[in-house]
Design a protein around this motif. Structure first.
Motif, PDB file in Angstrom:
ATOM      1  N   LYS A   1     119.271   4.208  28.890  1.00 17.92           N
ATOM      2  CA  LYS A   1     118.185   3.627  29.673  1.00 17.92           C
ATOM      3  C   LYS A   1     117.427   4.750  30.356  1.00 17.92           C
ATOM      4  O   LYS A   1     117.999   5.527  31.110  1.00 17.92           O
ATOM      5  N   GLU A   2     116.126   4.814  30.055  1.00 13.93           N
ATOM      6  CA  GLU A   2     115.275   5.857  30.620  1.00 13.93           C
ATOM      7  C   GLU A   2     114.327   5.234  31.636  1.00 13.93           C
ATOM      8  O   GLU A   2     113.689   4.213  31.367  1.00 13.93           O
ATOM      9  N   TYR A   3     114.248   5.856  32.785  1.00 12.48           N
ATOM     10  CA  TYR A   3     113.357   5.387  33.839  1.00 12.48           C
ATOM     11  C   TYR A   3     112.097   6.241  33.841  1.00 12.48           C
ATOM     12  O   TYR A   3     112.183   7.469  33.797  1.00 12.48           O
ATOM     13  N   PRO A   4     110.924   5.596  33.897  1.00 11.63           N
ATOM     14  CA  PRO A   4     109.662   6.350  33.860  1.00 11.63           C
ATOM     15  C   PRO A   4     109.341   6.949  35.231  1.00 11.63           C
ATOM     16  O   PRO A   4     108.597   6.371  36.024  1.00 11.63           O
ATOM     17  N   GLN A   5     109.948   8.068  35.519  1.00 15.19           N
ATOM     18  CA  GLN A   5     109.709   8.743  36.789  1.00 15.19           C
ATOM     19  C   GLN A   5     109.794  10.238  36.580  1.00 15.19           C
ATOM     20  O   GLN A   5     110.217  10.705  35.542  1.00 15.19           O
ATOM     21  N   ILE A   6     109.387  10.971  37.595  1.00 15.45           N
ATOM     22  CA  ILE A   6     109.459  12.425  37.536  1.00 15.45           C
ATOM     23  C   ILE A   6     110.324  12.879  38.701  1.00 15.45           C
ATOM     24  O   ILE A   6     110.039  12.530  39.843  1.00 15.45           O
TER      25      ILE A   6
END
Length: 107
Positions: free
Chosen positions: A71-76
């Motif tokens: 699971k990848e979260y779209p954040q930096i």
């Protein structure tokens, strides 16, 4: 899971080892049984001697074969979490037996 793999084996053990064999896959799966969710860095720290390239490849293979969920979260900076799927959890008795055997014979 890659169905084409199922077609080229007449031995179930050979098929199983093709999916989870090698130096790192079983160890990665074993560590994921101890925590419900692990981030990449946690997995890397738990494996002595694995390179970034090898860990990335092993995680991709385990995901492609349906043993883990990514699971990848779209954040930096990017945040990626790994967990076992039901298929991955089905290996727990096998992993536990291997651990027990190792503990008994490691001495």
């Amino acid at each position: 899971m890659r169905n084409e793999k199922k077609l080229k084996y007449s031995c179930a053990i050979q098929y199983t080892l093709d999916l989870i064999g090698g130096k790192w896959k079983l160890i990665i799966l074993w560590h994921l049984t101890h925590k419900e969710i692990m981030r990449y860095g946690e997995i890397k720290r738990s494996l002595t001697g694995i390179t970034h390239k090898m860990l990335s490849q092993q995680l991709k293979d385990l995901e492609a074969d349906g043993f883990i969920h990514r699971k990848e979260y779209p954040q930096i900076p990017p945040k990626v979490e790994y967990s076992l799927t039901d298929l991955g959890k089905s290996l727990l008795p096998v992993l536990q037996s291997m651990s027990n055997w190792g503990n008994e014979h490691m001495q």
